[in-house]
Design a protein around this motif. Structure first.
Motif, short mmCIF file in Angstrom:
data_model
loop_
_atom_site.label_atom_id
_atom_site.label_comp_id
_atom_site.label_asym_id
_atom_site.label_seq_id
_atom_site.Cartn_x
_atom_site.Cartn_y
_atom_site.Cartn_z
N UNK A 104 0.86 -1.18 0.00
CA UNK A 104 0.00 0.00 0.00
C UNK A 104 0.89 1.23 0.00
N UNK A 105 0.35 2.32 -0.53
CA UNK A 105 1.15 3.55 -0.68
C UNK A 105 0.31 4.78 -0.37
N UNK A 106 1.00 5.85 -0.10
CA UNK A 106 0.40 7.18 -0.07
C UNK A 106 1.48 8.16 -0.52
N UNK A 107 1.09 9.15 -1.29
CA UNK A 107 2.04 10.13 -1.82
C UNK A 107 1.54 11.52 -1.47
N UNK A 108 2.39 12.29 -0.80
CA UNK A 108 2.03 13.66 -0.42
C UNK A 108 2.86 14.63 -1.26
N UNK A 109 2.77 15.89 -0.95
CA UNK A 109 3.49 16.90 -1.72
C UNK A 109 4.99 16.67 -1.68
#
Length: 259
Positions: A152-157
């Protein structure tokens, strides 16, 4: 507390924290906080979590993914995490590995899901070199045609997180709490859970896997090991995580809505 460690000159610095049996809710909340508030790179390894717990992605629908009646009857905790990805039931047989990186930490890596997945598979190919038929299939780590690692992933600024649940072992009975997902990778070919997944323990000892993962990370980063007390410092930062347990009321309402 910082444990001195050999530095690889020229590589970006990464903090390494290793846990054994840290509750998965606490682990995920720590990761979410580090992603949102820290300016450093992190690798977190958690060797098992004590209580069987279902973990769903941020947009997962309980009625579509869970046998809610059985989950409520047996009081299995359900967590909605802050990242995307699928649903998994985790316990002491699950090994968790997480990378939280600044966007510039890996040279030439585009901060999008597919390039990050590709980078991770290259790193783990060092771990599994000569062992099984390791590959990245769609978003899963597999030996041959059988999944043993979900991502699983999450990408922020400014940062991204890539975390993996490795099935070193699993309890067959726990798989009955999970429905077959409507959206599944093509290579699954509608196989049931037990025909689709395999155990990492059939390929590699637990401690060797963890040591090789640290070694592989050390080819990409200059690792600085931190003791778990460092988490207390992180916890003092004001932060309200979105990762949480779903209540019985929420699960019951989801079951009714799904009928």
């Amino acid at each position: 507390m910082i444990i001195p460690q050999t530095r690889n000159i020229g590589l970006p610095m990464m903090n390494l924290m290793r846990f054994k049996g840290l509750p998965i809710l606490q682990q995920l909340q720590i990761e979410e906080q580090l992603l949102r508030t820290s300016s450093e790179n992190w690798c977190i390894i958690n060797d098992g979590t004590n209580d069987p717990t279902i973990v769903m992605g941020v947009s997962g629908k309980p009625a579509e993914l869970l046998e809610i009646e059985s989950v409520l009857r047996d009081q299995v905790p359900v967590i909605r995490r802050f990242t995307g990805g699928g649903t998994v039931i985790v316990d002491n047989g699950t090994i968790f590995v997480t990378f939280i990186c600044n966007k510039e930490a890996v040279p030439d890596l585009q901060p999008y899901p597919r390039p990050i997945m590709s980078w991770s598979s290259t790193l783990y190919s060092k771990v599994f070199q000569g062992i099984g038929d390791f590959n990245l299939r769609e978003n899963d780590y597999v030996f041959g045609n059988h999944k043993f690692g979900g991502n699983a992933q999450s990408i922020t600024k400014n940062k991204w997180i890539h975390h993996t649940s490795f099935l070193w072992d699993f309890d067959v009975r726990n798989m009955a709490y999970l429905k077959l997902p409507k959206r599944a990778p093509a290579y699954r070919s509608a196989r049931g859970h037990l025909d689709f997944i395999c155990r990492l323990k059939d390929y590699m000892p637990r401690s060797i896997f963890i040591d090789k993962t640290v070694e592989a990370a050390g080819t990409q980063f200059s690792l600085r090991s931190l003791k778990s007390e460092a988490i207390e410092t992180c916890s003092k930062t004001e932060f309200c995580p979105s990762t949480r347990f779903l209540t019985n009321e929420e699960l019951e309402a989801a079951a009714v809505a799904g009928q």
